[in-house]
Design an enzyme around this catalytic site. Structure first.
Site, PDB file in Angstrom:
ATOM      1  N   ASP A 101     -24.774 -23.577  26.929  1.00 57.25           N
ATOM      2  CA  ASP A 101     -24.029 -23.071  28.079  1.00 57.25           C
ATOM      3  C   ASP A 101     -23.951 -21.544  27.943  1.00 57.25           C
ATOM      4  OD1 ASP A 101     -22.309 -23.012  30.241  1.00 57.25           O
ATOM      5  OD2 ASP A 101     -20.575 -23.723  29.158  1.00 57.25           O
ATOM      6  N   LYS A 129     -27.710 -24.392  30.811  1.00 55.61           N
ATOM      7  CA  LYS A 129     -26.994 -23.936  32.010  1.00 55.61           C
ATOM      8  C   LYS A 129     -27.151 -22.416  32.097  1.00 55.61           C
ATOM      9  CE  LYS A 129     -22.875 -26.313  32.420  1.00 55.61           C
ATOM     10  NZ  LYS A 129     -21.404 -26.385  32.232  1.00 55.61           N
ATOM     11  N   PHE A 150     -19.667 -28.664  35.583  1.00 53.88           N
ATOM     12  CA  PHE A 150     -19.317 -29.326  34.340  1.00 53.88           C
ATOM     13  C   PHE A 150     -19.864 -30.751  34.354  1.00 53.88           C
ATOM     14  CE2 PHE A 150     -16.808 -31.208  30.972  1.00 53.88           C
ATOM     15  CZ  PHE A 150     -16.935 -30.213  30.009  1.00 53.88           C
TER      16      PHE A 150
HETATM   17  P1  IMP Z   1     -21.826 -22.848  24.453  1.00 57.18           P
HETATM   18  O1  IMP Z   1     -21.378 -22.352  23.127  1.00 57.18           O
HETATM   19  O2  IMP Z   1     -21.048 -22.236  25.573  1.00 57.18           O
HETATM   20  O3  IMP Z   1     -23.318 -22.733  24.658  1.00 57.18           O
HETATM   21  O4  IMP Z   1     -21.427 -24.363  24.546  1.00 57.18           O
HETATM   22  C1  IMP Z   1     -22.072 -25.358  23.883  1.00 57.18           C
HETATM   23  C2  IMP Z   1     -21.206 -26.602  23.804  1.00 57.18           C
HETATM   24  O5  IMP Z   1     -20.219 -26.675  24.844  1.00 57.18           O
HETATM   25  C3  IMP Z   1     -22.057 -27.816  24.018  1.00 57.18           C
HETATM   26  O6  IMP Z   1     -22.572 -28.286  22.809  1.00 57.18           O
HETATM   27  C4  IMP Z   1     -21.097 -28.804  24.644  1.00 57.18           C
HETATM   28  O7  IMP Z   1     -20.415 -29.516  23.650  1.00 57.18           O
HETATM   29  C5  IMP Z   1     -20.104 -27.961  25.383  1.00 57.18           C
HETATM   30  N1  IMP Z   1     -20.405 -27.900  26.834  1.00 57.18           N
HETATM   31  C6  IMP Z   1     -20.873 -26.850  27.528  1.00 57.18           C
HETATM   32  N2  IMP Z   1     -21.034 -27.128  28.835  1.00 57.18           N
HETATM   33  C7  IMP Z   1     -20.674 -28.414  28.966  1.00 57.18           C
HETATM   34  C8  IMP Z   1     -20.635 -29.318  30.088  1.00 57.18           C
HETATM   35  O8  IMP Z   1     -20.994 -29.014  31.244  1.00 57.18           O
HETATM   36  N3  IMP Z   1     -20.200 -30.575  29.798  1.00 57.18           N
HETATM   37  C9  IMP Z   1     -19.822 -30.985  28.554  1.00 57.18           C
HETATM   38  N4  IMP Z   1     -19.844 -30.171  27.502  1.00 57.18           N
HETATM   39  C10 IMP Z   1     -20.265 -28.911  27.691  1.00 57.18           C
END
Ligand code: IMP
Length: 179
Positions: A101, A129, A150
């Protein structure tokens, strides 16, 4: 379809087909080598299980757990909750993630693992994303890009619920607003 889901983005069939393609690519690229799949708990567990069943190379699995999420927003601070059981030194590591994300989690993991002298380090993520990117991440194996919504299901949760949905769907915003 579950009542809290507004739309299904990827059906079980579509996911299975893509996972098989990813597994084929990985098996080809690592032919003659052994790899360690480093799966990130808990969201990537279903993806890991499906992916490894389709890999034809010798492999081991190991787990890490990190936390950066509070409800539907990344807190921006990544904490290590569980470290690997085996040493990553001199191994071909492939990080297996459910979704990238902001990129903060995977960036943290990569920086951490790189200091421990793996033979190689690559990233496989089912979803990406791009709209919310903070850290630029080179994703070696990517399942699908997703819009800035989400999503839950196929291992992914909202406050620990919905992981068992066989498809990936968009959670209705009123579900997290009413909590
Ligand atoms: P980042 O550090 O922002 O890249 O987030 C990574 C983690 O956030 C992922 O491994 C997921 O566990 C959680 N995450 C991010 N977006 C979503 C979503 O849309 N649905 C569920 N979990 C998410």
């Amino acid at each position: 379809m579950h009542n809290d889901i507004s739309e299904i983005i990827f059906t079980d069939e579509r996911i299975q087909k893509r996972v098989k393609e990813l597994a084929q690519d990985i098996s080809n690229d690592y032919e003659g080598k052994q790899i360690t799949l480093v799966s990130i708990l808990k969201g990537a567990t279903i993806f890991l299980a499906d992916l490894m069943k389709n890999l034809s190379i010798p492999l081991s699995i190991d787990f890490m757990a990190v936390s950066s999420y509070k409800n539907t927003q990344s807190s921006g601070v990544v904490r290590m909750l569980l470290d690997l059981r085996e040493t990553p030194e001199n191994k071909n590591l492939l990080i297996v993630e459910d979704i990238i994300d902001t990129g903060l989690t995977v960036d943290y993991l990569c920086e951490n693992l790189k200091t421990r002298n793996p033979k190689s380090l690559k990233i496989c993520s089912l979803l990406y994303k791009p709209a919310r990117r903070i850290k630029e991440i080179k994703i070696d194996y990517l399942g699908f890009e997703v819009p800035d919504k989400f999503v839950v299901g196929y291992g992914m949760d909202y406050n620990e619920i919905y992981r068992n949905l066989p498809y990936i769907g968009v959670l209705k915003p009123e579900v997290y607003r009413r909590k």
